[in-house]
Design a protein around this motif. Structure first.
Motif, PDB file in Angstrom:
ATOM      1  N   LEU A  88      31.653  32.345 -39.317  1.00  0.00           N
ATOM      2  CA  LEU A  88      31.999  31.182 -40.124  1.00  0.00           C
ATOM      3  C   LEU A  88      33.050  31.563 -41.156  1.00  0.00           C
ATOM      4  O   LEU A  88      32.966  32.631 -41.767  1.00  0.00           O
ATOM      5  N   PHE A 101      32.948  24.720 -45.147  1.00  0.00           N
ATOM      6  CA  PHE A 101      32.849  25.559 -43.968  1.00  0.00           C
ATOM      7  C   PHE A 101      33.590  24.980 -42.774  1.00  0.00           C
ATOM      8  O   PHE A 101      33.661  23.750 -42.595  1.00  0.00           O
ATOM      9  N   GLY A 102      34.111  25.863 -41.943  1.00  0.00           N
ATOM     10  CA  GLY A 102      34.610  25.479 -40.635  1.00  0.00           C
ATOM     11  C   GLY A 102      33.454  25.338 -39.655  1.00  0.00           C
ATOM     12  O   GLY A 102      32.282  25.562 -40.012  1.00  0.00           O
ATOM     13  N   GLN A 103      33.793  24.960 -38.429  1.00  0.00           N
ATOM     14  CA  GLN A 103      32.765  24.695 -37.417  1.00  0.00           C
ATOM     15  C   GLN A 103      32.112  25.970 -36.906  1.00  0.00           C
ATOM     16  O   GLN A 103      31.037  25.935 -36.313  1.00  0.00           O
ATOM     17  N   GLY A 104      32.765  27.105 -37.130  1.00  0.00           N
ATOM     18  CA  GLY A 104      32.244  28.361 -36.630  1.00  0.00           C
ATOM     19  C   GLY A 104      32.788  28.701 -35.252  1.00  0.00           C
ATOM     20  O   GLY A 104      33.161  27.815 -34.472  1.00  0.00           O
TER      21      GLY A 104
ATOM     22  N   GLY B  40      23.559  23.124 -33.742  1.00  0.00           N
ATOM     23  CA  GLY B  40      24.890  23.252 -33.167  1.00  0.00           C
ATOM     24  C   GLY B  40      26.027  22.929 -34.119  1.00  0.00           C
ATOM     25  O   GLY B  40      27.187  22.879 -33.693  1.00  0.00           O
ATOM     26  N   GLN B  41      25.718  22.723 -35.384  1.00  0.00           N
ATOM     27  CA  GLN B  41      26.734  22.346 -36.365  1.00  0.00           C
ATOM     28  C   GLN B  41      26.958  23.456 -37.388  1.00  0.00           C
ATOM     29  O   GLN B  41      26.205  24.429 -37.447  1.00  0.00           O
ATOM     30  N   SER B  42      27.982  23.264 -38.196  1.00  0.00           N
ATOM     31  CA  SER B  42      28.237  24.214 -39.275  1.00  0.00           C
ATOM     32  C   SER B  42      27.449  23.812 -40.517  1.00  0.00           C
ATOM     33  O   SER B  42      26.651  22.877 -40.488  1.00  0.00           O
ATOM     34  N   LEU B  43      27.681  24.511 -41.599  1.00  0.00           N
ATOM     35  CA  LEU B  43      26.952  24.263 -42.836  1.00  0.00           C
ATOM     36  C   LEU B  43      27.583  23.112 -43.611  1.00  0.00           C
ATOM     37  O   LEU B  43      28.807  23.046 -43.770  1.00  0.00           O
ATOM     38  N   THR B  44      26.730  22.253 -44.124  1.00  0.00           N
ATOM     39  CA  THR B  44      27.176  21.139 -44.960  1.00  0.00           C
ATOM     40  C   THR B  44      26.453  21.229 -46.294  1.00  0.00           C
ATOM     41  O   THR B  44      25.225  21.341 -46.338  1.00  0.00           O
TER      42      THR B  44
END
Lengths: 111, 114
Positions: A88, A101-104, B40-44
């Motif tokens: 990330l 953050f980006g999507q990873g 399946g998502q990034s951090l929010t």
């Protein structure tokens, strides 16, 4: 609105290969860019980059920032199966501590 | 680096109930944050936990749904209220370590809502 975009979203390579992960950002009053490795739940800190052209290095991992082109790369040389994880990147603006953050990138290293 | 612990590490809850997640940091930190990571998502970012005052929520998150407390500089709680299956996520606490100018994360709480 601040935005961080990573590519590729997924990458599968063989052990011993070298990989380059990309991160581009649009962050108001940009201050720093951070890289994390996430294996299970907790992201673990890898690098923080604030200045262009100065490479940060830790073992087989290295990272560099280009503030003119608004991107960063994370390199991993001589990859090992233990490098399999989601990587990330996150941008931070000046005067703010919250991270965007980006999507990873999901990296899989096959033996 | 700051060492952060969270509990519970995981839970399975019924729809309509609430769960409180605790976060403890081993040293005094100026800022603490709560993030959500859906499958399946990034951090929010959900909110910034402010010591002695109301948390600062990001767009799309409200206090009634995610009440946060921070009674001192080393501890914070996040409550997920009136849960639905859409709340199934990993919830992560993080702390800003001013001396190192970076942010560290706790081990996370994996929540499943049935």
């Amino acid at each position: 609105e601040d935005k961080v975009v990573q590519s590729p979203l997924s990458l599968v390579v063989h052990e011993g290969d070298t990989v380059t992960l990309n991160c581009s950002y649009e962050v108001t009053n940009f201050r720093s860019l951070l890289w994390y490795k996430q294996e299970k739940k907790a992201p673990t800190f890898l690098f923080m980059l604030t200045s262009s052209g100065i490479e940060k290095k830790s073992g087989r991992l290295s990272s560099i920032l280009d503030k003119k082109e608004l991107f960063s790369i994370l390199n991993i040389t001589a990859t090992q199966t233990g490098d399999s994880a989601i990587y990330l990147c996150a941008g931070r603006g000046r005067g703010a501590q919250k991270l965007v953050f980006g999507q990873g990138t999901r990296l899989t290293i096959n033996p | 680096s700051a060492v952060i612990s969270q509990k519970p590490s995981r839970d399975i809850c019924q729809r309509g109930t609430s769960l409180t997640i605790q976060c403890q940091v081993d040293s005094q930190v100026t800022m603490m944050f709560w993030y959500r990571q859906q499958p399946g998502q990034s951090l929010t970012l959900i909110a910034t936990a402010n010591q002695g005052s109301e948390a600062t929520y990001e767009s799309g998150f409200v206090i009634d749904k995610f009440p946060i407390s921070r009674p001192n500089l080393t501890f914070s709680t996040l409550t997920v209220s009136n849960m639905s299956p859409e709340d199934s996520s990993i919830y992560l606490c993080s702390a800003y370590a001013g001396s190192l100018d970076t942010q560290y994360f706790g081990p996370g709480t994996r929540l499943t809502v049935l």
